[in-house]
Design a protein around this motif. Sequence first.
Motif: not given
Lengths: 212, 387
Positions: A174, A177-178, A180-181, A193, A202, B349, B351-356
């Motif tokens: 998770g 992010v890089e 995933i994006k 995702f 993810r 960054t 940043e963390k991906a949304p917790q889904t």
Amino acid sequence: MKKAVSICCFALGTALLLAALFLVLHNKAEDKKSGEQAGYALDVLKREIGACTEPSETMQLEEEYDLYAQYEAETVPEMETLGIDETIYIGYISIPVLDVELPVLAEWSYPNLKLAPCRYMGSLYTDDLVICAHNYTSHFGRIKELHSGDEIVFTDVTGRQYPYAVISIEQYPGTDVEHIKFGNAEEWDLTLFTCTLNGQSRVTVRAERMED
Amino acid sequence: MDKIRKCSAVLCVIAVVLWFAAGFLMHWNTASAADAEGTLTLWCVKDEDIVDGMQWRIYRVGHRVKDDYVFEGAFQGYRATLGDKTKPMLDWDAKTVTDAGETLKYKTIVDKIPSRDEGKTDKSGAVTFSGLEDGLYLVWGDWLAKGNTVYIPSAIFFEVQGEDAAVLNAYPKIIVSTLSEEEVNYSVRKIWKNDESQPWNRSVTITVDRYCDGVFVDSVTLSEENDWTFSWKDTESHDWFVYERIIPANYTVAYEENHKQYLIVNTYEPEKDSSSTDTQTTQVTDDIHTDVQTTVATEDQSTETNVTVSTSTDAAQHTTDANGTTVRSTDETRTTTTTTTSTPTGTVTEEKAPQTGQLWWPVPILTGGGIVLLGLGMRLSKRDDDE
């Protein structure tokens, strides 16, 4: 003494099992509620999209005379949106092999994610659209079951359909992010995702656009 | 015996004469082919309207090497900032070639590059340039106003190559527009292309010089603050154009316009050796000042440093560096150096991906714990019963 310990174990074990049962029921109820909300929004969205018309030829001609328009579309792609009950949608996504059809919200937030899948970033027009959703079974909970070649169709609010074919299914932490994006961004045109069951990773489905 | 000797001498003399004659003829033929001079006739006709009195200028830009062109003279070194660097010029599409022509036209005006020749179209709408050696040429014409009608020609490239191209006829694109005395809006906009994933390569600001009827008016600064756009008002009777003073390192430049909107398109096209440090020096010269800006961009570091050196002097000497950039060296009296460094944002960054995910992970733990405890309780209970 042993009897007291035995009773405690029974009580504690039963409490744990009940807590687990409660959590399962809560998750299922949440899943069902989200599914129903998404289903309602999808029905309205489809009805509204059906009423939309293509832009007139005059409007297109006017745009051609604007030298900046070509680059505005290229640099700042804005997908058309549709508001339903104060919620903004960009279209809906269909995954026939999973028998899933869901509306897609324009912006992601945790309250929005409870309603439907959300655009995380990107655009249809720049082939970098990334959609995230909860792992409810009624949302993206089953996307890990997809295989290469499976079809995904995105329908925007003008009614235009964008067909995609799955090219890969990956799993990232998770925090990555890089990847995933942007991971191999030149190869894919659409990404979906959702969380894995433990919530740490993810499941990321990449798809490429097929010819209309 | 003497006769034989005389005949042999005569034959030798004839052989020597023939040898030299053959050599001379071969050289003459080769020289003729190489020095073939071409003629270009421009025909300026718009529909059935003959455009006479239009002033045209011709510039020699470069020469062919294999399937590409090498720019020379005042244009040397400018090739790298034009069009598509990944392809030879012969493979460019029509729009890229047109944009490059307009860009070079602006350069000739801004840098006051002398034309090789110039002339006006005659009553038949034709103007002829002759004595053109093999090479690549640029021709462009001035606006021509007749009453309320203005004829706007496009700049074009053409090549003189070998005997087949000795006589060329070209029909430049001419746009006809009707002028009004009312003021209209003009605007310039900056477009960055091909760098969406590496926006830190962009300059923080750019300086754009505005020219009206070929004369420098002023400079404006474009940045994100003004959405890379500047607007002004003027009547339609003036021929405006804009010119990017400093082309950012590793970018090409192209201009597009519709005579009211002006686009400066900078396309990111790094050199193949991405680990190297690219240095670009560009200069703008007017009668008083020489501004030299050096932009150093190192891709690995993703950091851009702009060094601006401004020198004011009256005595100047022009030289050309290895990249073909003309630099005016001076008896320097006053120099100001400004250094700005910009570091890209967004590369590092947290940043963390949304917790889904739903809260599923406690379920197996709770269930397992419950079963173990129930099992333990049953065992203890059984022992208690046994005892």
